[in-house]
Design a protein around this motif. Structure first.
Motif, PDB file in Angstrom:
ATOM      1  N   PRO A 145       8.181   0.955   9.382  1.00  0.00           N
ATOM      2  CA  PRO A 145       8.707   1.809   8.311  1.00  0.00           C
ATOM      3  C   PRO A 145       8.940   3.227   8.818  1.00  0.00           C
ATOM      4  O   PRO A 145       8.280   3.687   9.739  1.00  0.00           O
ATOM      5  CB  PRO A 145       7.599   1.789   7.267  1.00  0.00           C
ATOM      6  N   GLU A 146       9.894   3.868   8.216  1.00  0.00           N
ATOM      7  CA  GLU A 146      10.205   5.248   8.572  1.00  0.00           C
ATOM      8  C   GLU A 146       9.678   6.188   7.502  1.00  0.00           C
ATOM      9  O   GLU A 146       9.512   5.805   6.341  1.00  0.00           O
ATOM     10  CB  GLU A 146      11.715   5.422   8.697  1.00  0.00           C
ATOM     11  N   LYS A 147       9.451   7.418   7.906  1.00  0.00           N
ATOM     12  CA  LYS A 147       9.068   8.444   6.938  1.00  0.00           C
ATOM     13  C   LYS A 147      10.145   8.486   5.863  1.00  0.00           C
ATOM     14  O   LYS A 147      11.335   8.431   6.156  1.00  0.00           O
ATOM     15  CB  LYS A 147       8.960   9.794   7.646  1.00  0.00           C
ATOM     16  N   GLY A 148       9.714   8.532   4.617  1.00  0.00           N
ATOM     17  CA  GLY A 148      10.651   8.557   3.503  1.00  0.00           C
ATOM     18  C   GLY A 148      10.956   7.186   2.940  1.00  0.00           C
ATOM     19  O   GLY A 148      11.725   7.058   1.994  1.00  0.00           O
ATOM     20  N   ALA A 149      10.356   6.134   3.510  1.00  0.00           N
ATOM     21  CA  ALA A 149      10.568   4.783   2.986  1.00  0.00           C
ATOM     22  C   ALA A 149      10.097   4.731   1.529  1.00  0.00           C
ATOM     23  O   ALA A 149       9.178   5.442   1.137  1.00  0.00           O
ATOM     24  CB  ALA A 149       9.808   3.768   3.833  1.00  0.00           C
ATOM     25  N   LEU A 150      10.714   3.882   0.744  1.00  0.00           N
ATOM     26  CA  LEU A 150      10.414   3.780  -0.679  1.00  0.00           C
ATOM     27  C   LEU A 150       9.251   2.807  -0.904  1.00  0.00           C
ATOM     28  O   LEU A 150       9.253   1.693  -0.377  1.00  0.00           O
ATOM     29  CB  LEU A 150      11.658   3.284  -1.408  1.00  0.00           C
ATOM     30  N   ALA A 151       8.264   3.243  -1.688  1.00  0.00           N
ATOM     31  CA  ALA A 151       7.099   2.405  -1.969  1.00  0.00           C
ATOM     32  C   ALA A 151       6.754   2.448  -3.455  1.00  0.00           C
ATOM     33  O   ALA A 151       6.827   3.499  -4.084  1.00  0.00           O
ATOM     34  CB  ALA A 151       5.896   2.860  -1.152  1.00  0.00           C
ATOM     35  N   VAL A 152       6.388   1.293  -3.966  1.00  0.00           N
ATOM     36  CA  VAL A 152       5.885   1.190  -5.333  1.00  0.00           C
ATOM     37  C   VAL A 152       4.367   1.263  -5.225  1.00  0.00           C
ATOM     38  O   VAL A 152       3.742   0.445  -4.553  1.00  0.00           O
ATOM     39  CB  VAL A 152       6.315  -0.138  -5.987  1.00  0.00           C
ATOM     40  N   VAL A 153       3.768   2.259  -5.864  1.00  0.00           N
ATOM     41  CA  VAL A 153       2.313   2.436  -5.824  1.00  0.00           C
ATOM     42  C   VAL A 153       1.720   1.644  -6.979  1.00  0.00           C
ATOM     43  O   VAL A 153       2.130   1.792  -8.135  1.00  0.00           O
ATOM     44  CB  VAL A 153       1.924   3.927  -5.920  1.00  0.00           C
ATOM     45  N   THR A 154       0.748   0.795  -6.635  1.00  0.00           N
ATOM     46  CA  THR A 154       0.114  -0.064  -7.631  1.00  0.00           C
ATOM     47  C   THR A 154      -1.364  -0.208  -7.322  1.00  0.00           C
ATOM     48  O   THR A 154      -1.788  -0.018  -6.185  1.00  0.00           O
ATOM     49  CB  THR A 154       0.803  -1.454  -7.669  1.00  0.00           C
ATOM     50  N   GLU A 155      -2.134  -0.528  -8.345  1.00  0.00           N
ATOM     51  CA  GLU A 155      -3.564  -0.771  -8.146  1.00  0.00           C
ATOM     52  C   GLU A 155      -3.798  -2.275  -8.197  1.00  0.00           C
ATOM     53  O   GLU A 155      -3.373  -2.958  -9.130  1.00  0.00           O
ATOM     54  CB  GLU A 155      -4.395  -0.083  -9.221  1.00  0.00           C
ATOM     55  N   ILE A 156      -4.465  -2.771  -7.163  1.00  0.00           N
ATOM     56  CA  ILE A 156      -4.766  -4.196  -7.075  1.00  0.00           C
ATOM     57  C   ILE A 156      -6.232  -4.330  -6.687  1.00  0.00           C
ATOM     58  O   ILE A 156      -6.650  -3.804  -5.667  1.00  0.00           O
ATOM     59  CB  ILE A 156      -3.876  -4.890  -6.021  1.00  0.00           C
ATOM     60  N   GLY A 157      -6.997  -5.001  -7.516  1.00  0.00           N
ATOM     61  CA  GLY A 157      -8.417  -5.209  -7.231  1.00  0.00           C
ATOM     62  C   GLY A 157      -9.199  -3.920  -7.070  1.00  0.00           C
ATOM     63  O   GLY A 157     -10.121  -3.847  -6.270  1.00  0.00           O
ATOM     64  N   GLY A 158      -8.814  -2.893  -7.813  1.00  0.00           N
ATOM     65  CA  GLY A 158      -9.528  -1.623  -7.766  1.00  0.00           C
ATOM     66  C   GLY A 158      -9.119  -0.704  -6.623  1.00  0.00           C
ATOM     67  O   GLY A 158      -9.701   0.366  -6.463  1.00  0.00           O
TER      68      GLY A 158
END
Length: 145
Positions: A69-82
């Protein structure tokens, strides 16, 4: 009628939906730090609002092809298992309502996707795979055993 809100995104060249209640935010990743000798599905770690998050290379899980991955890549932030994770995606479209009563029960995802998809639904005349975000992370512990 069972209608839920989903974030529509592109992942590994396919349209996917992530339940909106599981999405904390969508971010462009700052510097990504590689983690030596870890599972190849872990793209690295990154800092977000004074927290360190694990970045999952979701396309690797589906395709088996590692792409740094490159700096600036798109990510969905989610909580999984705490724990909080960033799930790499190619593009984010919108948050939409999808009626799960109209899920396409006769259509099954390809074997590469089967582990990560709960259902396939139709949205605006196109098929969209509803992701099981826990499955994207839970496979990592099985590989480490």
């Amino acid at each position: 009628m069972m209608t839920n809100l989903y974030l529509i995104a592109d992942l590994a060249g396919s349209r996917v939906a992530i339940e909106s209640g599981l999405v904390e935010s969508v971010v462009h990743t700052p510097d990504i730090v590689a983690v030596p000798m870890c599972d190849p599905a872990i793209a690295g770690i990154f800092a977000l609002r004074s927290r360190v998050l694990t970045l999952i290379d979701t396309q690797y899980l589906v395709t088996g092809v590692k792409q740094p991955p490159e700096k600036g890549a798109l990510a969905v932030v989610t909580e999984i298992g705490g724990h909080q994770y960033g799930l790499l995606v190619e593009k984010v479209h919108d948050v939409v309502s999808i009626d799960l009563q109209e899920a396409e029960t006769a259509i099954r995802p390809s074997p590469a996707w089967a582990r990560y998809v709960d259902e396939i639904a139709t949205y605006q005349g196109a098929l969209v795979m509803i992701l099981n975000t826990s499955a994207l992370v839970s496979g990592q512990t099985a590989l480490a055993e």
